[in-house]
Design a protein around this motif. Sequence first.
Motif, PDB file in Angstrom:
ATOM      1  N   GLY A 167       0.783  -1.222   0.000  1.00 54.85           N
ATOM      2  CA  GLY A 167       0.000   0.000   0.000  1.00 54.85           C
ATOM      3  C   GLY A 167       0.817   1.275   0.000  1.00 54.85           C
ATOM      4  N   ARG A 168       2.106   1.203  -0.282  1.00 57.82           N
ATOM      5  CA  ARG A 168       2.960   2.396  -0.219  1.00 57.82           C
ATOM      6  C   ARG A 168       2.899   3.245  -1.484  1.00 57.82           C
ATOM      7  NH1 ARG A 168       7.793   4.493   2.087  1.00 57.82           N
ATOM      8  NH2 ARG A 168       7.843   6.632   1.284  1.00 57.82           N
ATOM      9  N   PHE A 169       2.885   2.605  -2.654  1.00 58.80           N
ATOM     10  CA  PHE A 169       2.946   3.345  -3.908  1.00 58.80           C
ATOM     11  C   PHE A 169       1.797   2.951  -4.842  1.00 58.80           C
ATOM     12  CE2 PHE A 169       7.373   3.056  -2.473  1.00 58.80           C
ATOM     13  CZ  PHE A 169       7.722   4.403  -2.462  1.00 58.80           C
TER      14      PHE A 169
ATOM     15  N   MET B  46       3.627   7.875 -16.924  1.00 59.39           N
ATOM     16  CA  MET B  46       3.199   7.119 -15.764  1.00 59.39           C
ATOM     17  C   MET B  46       3.565   7.921 -14.522  1.00 59.39           C
ATOM     18  SD  MET B  46       4.160   3.254 -14.426  1.00 59.39           S
ATOM     19  CE  MET B  46       5.872   3.610 -13.983  1.00 59.39           C
ATOM     20  N   PHE B  47       2.614   8.037 -13.600  1.00 57.11           N
ATOM     21  CA  PHE B  47       2.831   8.742 -12.344  1.00 57.11           C
ATOM     22  C   PHE B  47       3.153   7.726 -11.251  1.00 57.11           C
ATOM     23  CE2 PHE B  47       0.067  11.381 -14.895  1.00 57.11           C
ATOM     24  CZ  PHE B  47       0.607  12.651 -14.753  1.00 57.11           C
ATOM     25  N   ILE B  48       4.209   7.990 -10.517  1.00 50.21           N
ATOM     26  CA  ILE B  48       4.578   7.163  -9.366  1.00 50.21           C
ATOM     27  C   ILE B  48       4.163   7.952  -8.131  1.00 50.21           C
ATOM     28  CG2 ILE B  48       6.454   6.017  -8.142  1.00 50.21           C
ATOM     29  CD1 ILE B  48       8.008   6.151 -10.839  1.00 50.21           C
ATOM     30  N   VAL B  49       3.129   7.497  -7.466  1.00 44.22           N
ATOM     31  CA  VAL B  49       2.517   8.266  -6.379  1.00 44.22           C
ATOM     32  C   VAL B  49       2.882   7.642  -5.038  1.00 44.22           C
ATOM     33  CG1 VAL B  49       0.383   9.272  -5.499  1.00 44.22           C
ATOM     34  CG2 VAL B  49       0.596   8.770  -7.948  1.00 44.22           C
ATOM     35  N   ASP B  50       3.520   8.411  -4.187  1.00 48.22           N
ATOM     36  CA  ASP B  50       3.845   7.981  -2.835  1.00 48.22           C
ATOM     37  C   ASP B  50       2.628   8.237  -1.957  1.00 48.22           C
ATOM     38  OD1 ASP B  50       4.861   7.404  -0.348  1.00 48.22           O
ATOM     39  OD2 ASP B  50       6.712   8.531  -0.609  1.00 48.22           O
TER      40      ASP B  50
ATOM     41  N   LYS C 295       6.010  11.379  -8.853  1.00 44.94           N
ATOM     42  CA  LYS C 295       7.073  11.528  -9.842  1.00 44.94           C
ATOM     43  C   LYS C 295       6.517  11.043 -11.184  1.00 44.94           C
ATOM     44  CE  LYS C 295       9.733   8.916  -7.298  1.00 44.94           C
ATOM     45  NZ  LYS C 295      10.875   8.134  -6.739  1.00 44.94           N
ATOM     46  N   VAL C 296       7.137  11.501 -12.271  1.00 49.52           N
ATOM     47  CA  VAL C 296       6.635  11.166 -13.599  1.00 49.52           C
ATOM     48  C   VAL C 296       7.741  10.522 -14.419  1.00 49.52           C
ATOM     49  CG1 VAL C 296       5.546  12.042 -15.695  1.00 49.52           C
ATOM     50  CG2 VAL C 296       5.058  13.131 -13.507  1.00 49.52           C
TER      51      VAL C 296
ATOM     52  N   THR D 118      11.017   3.949  -7.448  1.00 51.54           N
ATOM     53  CA  THR D 118      11.711   4.482  -8.617  1.00 51.54           C
ATOM     54  C   THR D 118      12.141   3.359  -9.559  1.00 51.54           C
ATOM     55  OG1 THR D 118      12.542   6.305  -7.276  1.00 51.54           O
ATOM     56  CG2 THR D 118      13.642   5.912  -9.391  1.00 51.54           C
ATOM     57  N   PRO D 119      11.899   3.498 -10.870  1.00 52.62           N
ATOM     58  CA  PRO D 119      12.382   2.484 -11.808  1.00 52.62           C
ATOM     59  C   PRO D 119      13.899   2.393 -11.786  1.00 52.62           C
ATOM     60  CG  PRO D 119      10.702   3.864 -12.844  1.00 52.62           C
ATOM     61  CD  PRO D 119      11.058   4.516 -11.534  1.00 52.62           C
TER      62      PRO D 119
END
Length: 423
Positions: free
Chosen positions: A95-97, A127-131, A140-141, A181-182
Motif C-alpha cells: 500500500g505504499r505506492f 506514468m505517475f509514481i505516487v507515494d 514523480k513522472v 523508482t524504476p
Amino acid sequence: MKKQSLVALATLLTSGVFAQQEPIQFTAKGIVALSDADMSASALADGNLYKSKTNRDVLTVIKFPLDRSGQNMVTAPISNSSALYDKAAVVTPNGRFAFVLEGRGPLGDSVSTLKDGVKGLPAAARMFIVDLAPAKPSAKVVSVGNLPTAITINPQGNTLAVASGDAGKEMRLVEIDNTGTPKRVITAPSPVPNARITDLVWSPAGDFIAYVIEDTQEVGLMKYSLDAAKKPNIIPHGKPIKVGGLPATGRFSPDGKFFIVSDIKKSANAQGAGKGELFVVQFSTEDTPGEHKVVSQLAAGESGEALTISPDGSMVIVANAGQSYQPFGNAGAGKSSLSVYALDKEGKLNLANEYPFEGIMPQSIEFDKSGNAIAVAVSEYLDYGDRTGAIEFWKVTKGDKPSLKKMAGKISVPRGCHTVRVY
C-alpha cells in the motif's frame, strides 16, 4: 434508573436491538480511486463534455477505518483517463505506492465537445509514481511509451508490466526499488506481431503474465523468468486463442487455474451494444505448452467490462454499464447492474443473481480482503450542477447461490471515477 432497567438496556444493546452498524463495512487498509473529471460519461455517446474550470482529474486515497470528518481522505492532481477503464493503475501490495498510467492527456478548459470519441483525446506517454505515505501524496513522472493501455504488478511488488503503443516495444518490464523508482526497464515486442495489447494481468504465482488483444479478439500467456544475472525475460508461452468479439478485461482466479475474460462485443459508444459474454480460459503452463482452451462460456450483461473474483475463488461479480452513459434523456441513462456468478472447481460459471442500481458507467469493482464486501466505482449519477462520482459498497453473502445487499453508505469522489484499487 433502577438496576433492573440498566440490565435490560444493556441486554438490548448487546443483543443488537439498539446496536448500530456503520453504513460501510469494508475490510482493507485503504482504497485508491481515479477520477477522469474533465469529461462526462455521456461524451462517449454525444461528444458533450459538460465540464467546468473546476473539473480536474484526481487520485483519491481513502484510509480505513472511515472518519466522517473526511480526515482519512486525501487527493492528488493526477491526470488519468477513463478510456483505460480500470486498467490504469496498480498499488504495491504494502500500500505504499500507486502507479498510474495517464493513458490520454487532459483537454483544455476551452474545449466543450469531444470529436471522434476516445480518439479525439490527446495522446500521452506518462506514468505517475505516487507515494501514498505522506499526508499529501506526492508524485514523480516517467515515460512508459506512447499511448499506454494497461499496467499490472507482480505479487512481490517489485516489477511492473506496462503495455504501450510503441511499435516493437509494446511490452515494458519496469523493475522498481523500495522508493518506487524504476531501476531497470526491459522492452519486448507484442506476443502477437504489430498488435496492441489492451490488458495485462500477472498470475498469482508471479511466473506468467496473461494478455488481452481487442483487435484480434485473443488472449494468451507469456512466461516470466530471471536469468543467471537476475535480468528479467519474457517470452510467449503457447499460442493465443480467440475469445468473442471484443475481449475487454481479464482476471486470474486466486489459485491461478482459470483466467476469466469479459467480452463486451461492442465498444462503449456503440448504440445498443447488446449482451456480452464471459469466457473461462485454462492456460497450459507446462514447460512445453499445450493448447490453451476455453473450458466454459456464458451470456453476460450489456457493457460488462469490469469484473472481480472473490478471494476464495468461488464467485465472479461483473459490473454492467448497460446504456447508462447515454445522454440523460435516453431511457437507459443512469441504469446499471451487477451480476453475481458462482464459479465451480471445473471452471463452470452459473448466474446466481442480478442487481439493478442507479449509477452511470461502473467501470471498476473489487472485493475487500475478507471477501465479504465489494467496492464499485461509479462515474456519476443523473444529477445536475456540480456532479460527483462515488464508490458504492455491497455486502456479499457466500454459498451455492451467492447474493449481494447494497450498503447504506457510499463515498463521494470527483466525477468520472473509473478505477478502484483495494490494499
